[in-house]
Scaffold this active site. Sequence first.
Site, mmCIF file in Angstrom:
data_model
loop_
_atom_site.group_PDB
_atom_site.id
_atom_site.type_symbol
_atom_site.label_atom_id
_atom_site.label_comp_id
_atom_site.label_asym_id
_atom_site.label_seq_id
_atom_site.Cartn_x
_atom_site.Cartn_y
_atom_site.Cartn_z
ATOM 1 N N MET A 138 0.854 -1.195 0.000
ATOM 2 C CA MET A 138 0.000 0.000 0.000
ATOM 3 C C MET A 138 0.891 1.247 0.000
ATOM 4 O O MET A 138 0.438 2.343 0.325
ATOM 5 C CB MET A 138 -0.927 -0.019 1.211
ATOM 6 N N GLY A 139 2.165 1.062 -0.353
ATOM 7 C CA GLY A 139 3.071 2.202 -0.443
ATOM 8 C C GLY A 139 3.645 2.616 0.894
ATOM 9 O O GLY A 139 3.599 1.852 1.862
ATOM 10 N N HIS B 46 9.154 1.077 3.306
ATOM 11 C CA HIS B 46 10.274 1.124 4.254
ATOM 12 C C HIS B 46 11.135 -0.119 4.029
ATOM 13 O O HIS B 46 10.835 -0.944 3.149
ATOM 14 C CB HIS B 46 9.762 1.223 5.694
ATOM 15 N N HIS C 169 9.451 -3.489 3.328
ATOM 16 C CA HIS C 169 8.992 -3.745 1.954
ATOM 17 C C HIS C 169 10.179 -4.067 1.037
ATOM 18 O O HIS C 169 10.100 -4.951 0.194
ATOM 19 C CB HIS C 169 8.295 -2.510 1.369
ATOM 20 N N GLN D 265 -10.288 -2.635 2.654
ATOM 21 C CA GLN D 265 -9.766 -3.205 3.900
ATOM 22 C C GLN D 265 -9.731 -2.204 5.057
ATOM 23 O O GLN D 265 -9.204 -2.504 6.108
ATOM 24 C CB GLN D 265 -8.405 -3.850 3.662
ATOM 25 N N LYS E 118 5.112 -10.006 9.396
ATOM 26 C CA LYS E 118 4.561 -9.134 10.433
ATOM 27 C C LYS E 118 3.031 -9.242 10.448
ATOM 28 O O LYS E 118 2.416 -9.311 11.501
ATOM 29 C CB LYS E 118 4.981 -7.677 10.230
ATOM 30 N N LEU F 255 9.083 -2.981 11.706
ATOM 31 C CA LEU F 255 8.856 -1.857 10.784
ATOM 32 C C LEU F 255 7.440 -1.930 10.217
ATOM 33 O O LEU F 255 6.945 -2.996 9.880
ATOM 34 C CB LEU F 255 9.872 -1.877 9.647
ATOM 35 N N SER G 215 4.342 0.881 8.156
ATOM 36 C CA SER G 215 4.033 2.234 7.674
ATOM 37 C C SER G 215 3.344 3.036 8.777
ATOM 38 O O SER G 215 3.477 4.256 8.851
ATOM 39 C CB SER G 215 3.136 2.171 6.451
ATOM 40 N N ARG G 216 2.595 2.350 9.637
ATOM 41 C CA ARG G 216 1.867 3.078 10.692
ATOM 42 C C ARG G 216 2.799 3.610 11.778
ATOM 43 O O ARG G 216 2.385 4.447 12.575
ATOM 44 C CB ARG G 216 0.761 2.197 11.287
HETATM 45 O O1 PAF Z 1 -0.090 -5.828 3.687
HETATM 46 C C1 PAF Z 1 -0.515 -4.904 2.947
HETATM 47 O O2 PAF Z 1 0.147 -3.892 2.710
HETATM 48 C C2 PAF Z 1 -1.908 -5.023 2.338
HETATM 49 O O3 PAF Z 1 -2.787 -5.641 3.204
HETATM 50 C C3 PAF Z 1 -1.911 -5.735 0.974
HETATM 51 C C4 PAF Z 1 -1.447 -7.182 1.071
HETATM 52 C C5 PAF Z 1 -1.006 -4.974 0.008
HETATM 53 C C6 PAF Z 1 -3.334 -5.744 0.405
HETATM 54 O O4 PAF Z 1 -3.831 -4.464 0.236
#
Ligand code: PAF
Length: 280
Positions: A30-31, A34, A37, A61, A151, A186, A188-189
Amino acid sequence: MIITRTRKELDVALKNFSKNSEKLALIPTMGNLHEGHLSLIRIAKKHASKTISTIFVNPLQFGKNEDYDKYPRTHEDDIKKLNDEKCDILFLPVNNKEVFSNIEDIKTIHSGILGSELCGKIRPGHFDGVLTVVNKLFEIINPDVAVFGAKDYQQEILIRQMAVSLHPNIELIKAPIIRAENGIALSSRNNYLSEPELEMAANLYKALYHSAQSYKKNFDLKTIISEAKNYLISKKLIPHYFELRDHNLNKIDINQFEGKKVFLGSVTINNTRLIDNIEF
Ligand code: PAF
């Protein structure tokens, strides 16, 4: 890196790869990328000749009162990081329609009983939303391999279960959690937290680690869990759950479970909810 913003552009890029019979690994995100990813991309490269990453903040979601609108969108930075990692394709849809062509017609994937436990209990519908988008991405990209981080332990298991029946040809790889020096996983939140809050957050990892050690020493499970929750509260973290489960997330309530298992915890710090786990 080829950046594709529409389904059409994506299809063209994918066709060129399939012509050369390249093995393709997908890293959905979801961008707000870090090191966690980026580690997924490095792992993907070991399993396939080409990598495709997606950046899509999936509305399905997020609950009504959740952070969909304020979820960090840092595209410029993300593109730079993906370029540096030599990712081959990025799918960064210009709008939701490029993923779900017809919003009324979405094929919802249900996450079942497990999807309503642990994080699913706090976020009703969340895992249906995750499975629905991952199924869609699998359909439109049709990768050979897909990589997900450990995670999000519950997410990874639910995706694995979904893939067994709907996408049996996709090999799923679970990538280990990447932690900061103080132990915090790690995420994003973590960007929502101040420095002192990040230090507080490290107590979730400490509680998980300490609990795993105690369980290995045959201490009583109920006592371990109640002490862990009290510890979190004493550190001003609000625990939502703190549980021991087996590696398929079946419940464990005995003291000397021999198989692979995992302590999972979720806490809130101010308004930010964090999750973490330790498998042992
Ligand atoms: O883990 C995530 O970032 C999201 O839940 C995913 C797997 C990209 C689905 O939107």
